[in-house]
Design an enzyme around this catalytic site. Structure first.
Site, mmCIF file in Angstrom:
data_model
loop_
_atom_site.group_PDB
_atom_site.id
_atom_site.type_symbol
_atom_site.label_atom_id
_atom_site.label_comp_id
_atom_site.label_asym_id
_atom_site.label_seq_id
_atom_site.Cartn_x
_atom_site.Cartn_y
_atom_site.Cartn_z
ATOM 1 N N LYS A 162 -9.433 2.309 -2.201
ATOM 2 C CA LYS A 162 -9.696 1.655 -0.903
ATOM 3 C C LYS A 162 -11.050 2.080 -0.332
ATOM 4 O O LYS A 162 -11.316 3.276 -0.157
ATOM 5 C CB LYS A 162 -8.573 2.032 0.067
ATOM 6 N N CYS A 182 -5.376 -3.312 2.620
ATOM 7 C CA CYS A 182 -5.228 -3.291 4.075
ATOM 8 C C CYS A 182 -6.562 -3.456 4.817
ATOM 9 O O CYS A 182 -7.104 -4.553 4.844
ATOM 10 C CB CYS A 182 -4.500 -2.019 4.496
ATOM 11 N N GLU A 191 0.846 -1.199 0.000
ATOM 12 C CA GLU A 191 0.000 0.000 0.000
ATOM 13 C C GLU A 191 0.886 1.255 0.000
ATOM 14 O O GLU A 191 1.937 1.277 0.652
ATOM 15 C CB GLU A 191 -0.838 -0.051 1.282
#
Lengths: 281, 281
Positions: A123, A156, A52
């Site tokens: 995300k 994540c 990330e």
């Protein structure tokens, strides 16, 4: 192009690059990650996952700082460099990147391949102070139908939500690539393996998909990261890793993406069709 | 009665009884399980979990065989015995039981307490040849508001579906009791811990709930079971266990059910409210 479910589709080598981006040094991070991508490709990898925010580092202190480091995807310097490298090496790359789109910033992932830019994932679930700098993803959970197979992306904290993997599996993802910057979780006992390893193994098993997690290492502005990158098979067993907690490493595994089409756990059971959608609220 | 979120609510001891029911010996299984329940209660347990189908054993060969062993819940001999024991000992019991209701059989769990019968849960997701003998559960995922707190129930293969725990957590469950008969999973490497441990730790973490899994041990009609019962905290870390693979054991942990009301993982994050219901399909 070789399509999913083509009987001639060969197994492919997947690589997860665990390294330590340096905060704010976009030029240096692109150079270092490019060296590692080149090494992975030379060793045979066809699908390469980076952590990330691999171009910028993670611990922003202000929106201005984040905005100054973020870039257009495609078109910015990092996306352009990684895409050119994917074309040159004939590989697919999924890499975390700070994206600026108009006045909005996204914690995003570039998906690029031998024919250049494929797409971007933004995300959906923002962790902690990311909420101060980034906008929540507005592209849902896309599945990219590539020359290798059907690739989903999660970043994540997305992995904390079983819904993420369900969405991707139901949309046909064969492998979920996870650029990540895992941090310790509340109550984590000393020396205990990262909770994220448990979450992603469970998700692979419950959805019959491969999952390839590339984490970062190091301590940035006081924030430690967990390392422990891993590549997981469709039944939830670990194929490669977990990597160390603190060292750069390239993990690899050879995967037959057709396995993701076989969701059975017994003669009577299949993890997607056994869902009781008639009683879920 | 002490209510959830009553500041005076004390921590309670939970016990998971891992033992080996003998196939078809309902009288013997009730007697043995009652001894173990009595031992757990004498050691301080207030909530006691038994394995799946703890009264009958698991590996039925025909519907007739299953039907002959199943019973009304409440009212049958096992449910009556366990309920009387809960009243006598002042404890709550969640126990797997073969239920006959009219002409239908359910793989069910009895929930009973100091005031007697509380309710029944009927397994929603049937594993393998259970599909030949049982009907899929028709009660959804009830949460029982008891004198100890809010108790959800899942049985074995229910735990393979993240939806099970989401439903229960969203309905307010503080602890999910899991009567189970875990079997080895496809591709399980020799000596690897049960996938079920991974699945339930992930579910506890992703939902901020306690999970107490009571598995059986032994080999029945050629089918081995996994043991490895465990009690998991609201952040997914193991509080007690995993138990052995092959020996009867009573696992215990003291839990503060109020912790299940605190879903936060950071100053900005809470596992239920962070769900992106706007983009889930």
């Amino acid at each position: 192009m070789i399509q999913a479910n083509d009987p001639a589709r060969p197994p492919i080598q997947v690589a997860c690059i665990q390294f330590e981006p340096k905060f704010g040094d976009v030029e240096g991070n692109v150079a270092r990650s490019s060296e590692l991508i080149r090494a992975a490709a030379q060793a045979g990898a066809k699908l390469i996952v980076l952590p990330e925010l691999a171009n910028t580092g993670y611990v922003f202190e202000s929106s201005d700082e984040a905005s100054a480091l973020a870039e257009a995807v495609p078109g910015g310097r990092t996306a352009t460099a990684w895409s050119a490298l994917a074309v040159e090496l004939g590989v697919h790359i999924v890499a975390g990147i700070a994206e600026r789109s108009g006045g909005r910033l996204f914690n995003a992932a570039l998906v690029t391949g031998p024919d250049g830019f494929i797409g971007v994932y933004r995300k959906a679930h923002l962790w902690n102070r990311e909420n101060l700098f980034f906008v929540k993803g507005d592209v849902g959970f896309p599945v990219f139908d590539t020359g290798l197979g059907k690739i989903g992306v999660a970043i994540c904290y997305d992995g904390w939500f079983p819904e993420t993997f369900r969405q991707l599996a139901l949309a046909g993802a064969e492998i979920v690539c996870v650029p990540t910057n895992w941090v310790p979780m509340p109550g984590q006992p000393e020396g205990e393996a990262a909770m994220a390893n448990t979450l992603h193994r469970a998700a692979a098993h419950s959805n019959g998909v491969f999952i390839a997690c590339a984490d970062r290492v190091g301590v940035e502005r006081g924030q430690p990261f967990e390392g422990q990158s891993l590549i997981i098979g469709t039944k939830g067993w670990t194929l490669s890793g977990p990597a160390s907690r603190d060292r750069p490493e390239i993990l690899t595994a050879t995967v037959d993406l057709d396995e993701a089409g076989r969701k059975d756990l017994s003669d009577f059971n299949s993890v997607l069709s056994d869902r009781r959608t008639d009683v879920y609220g």
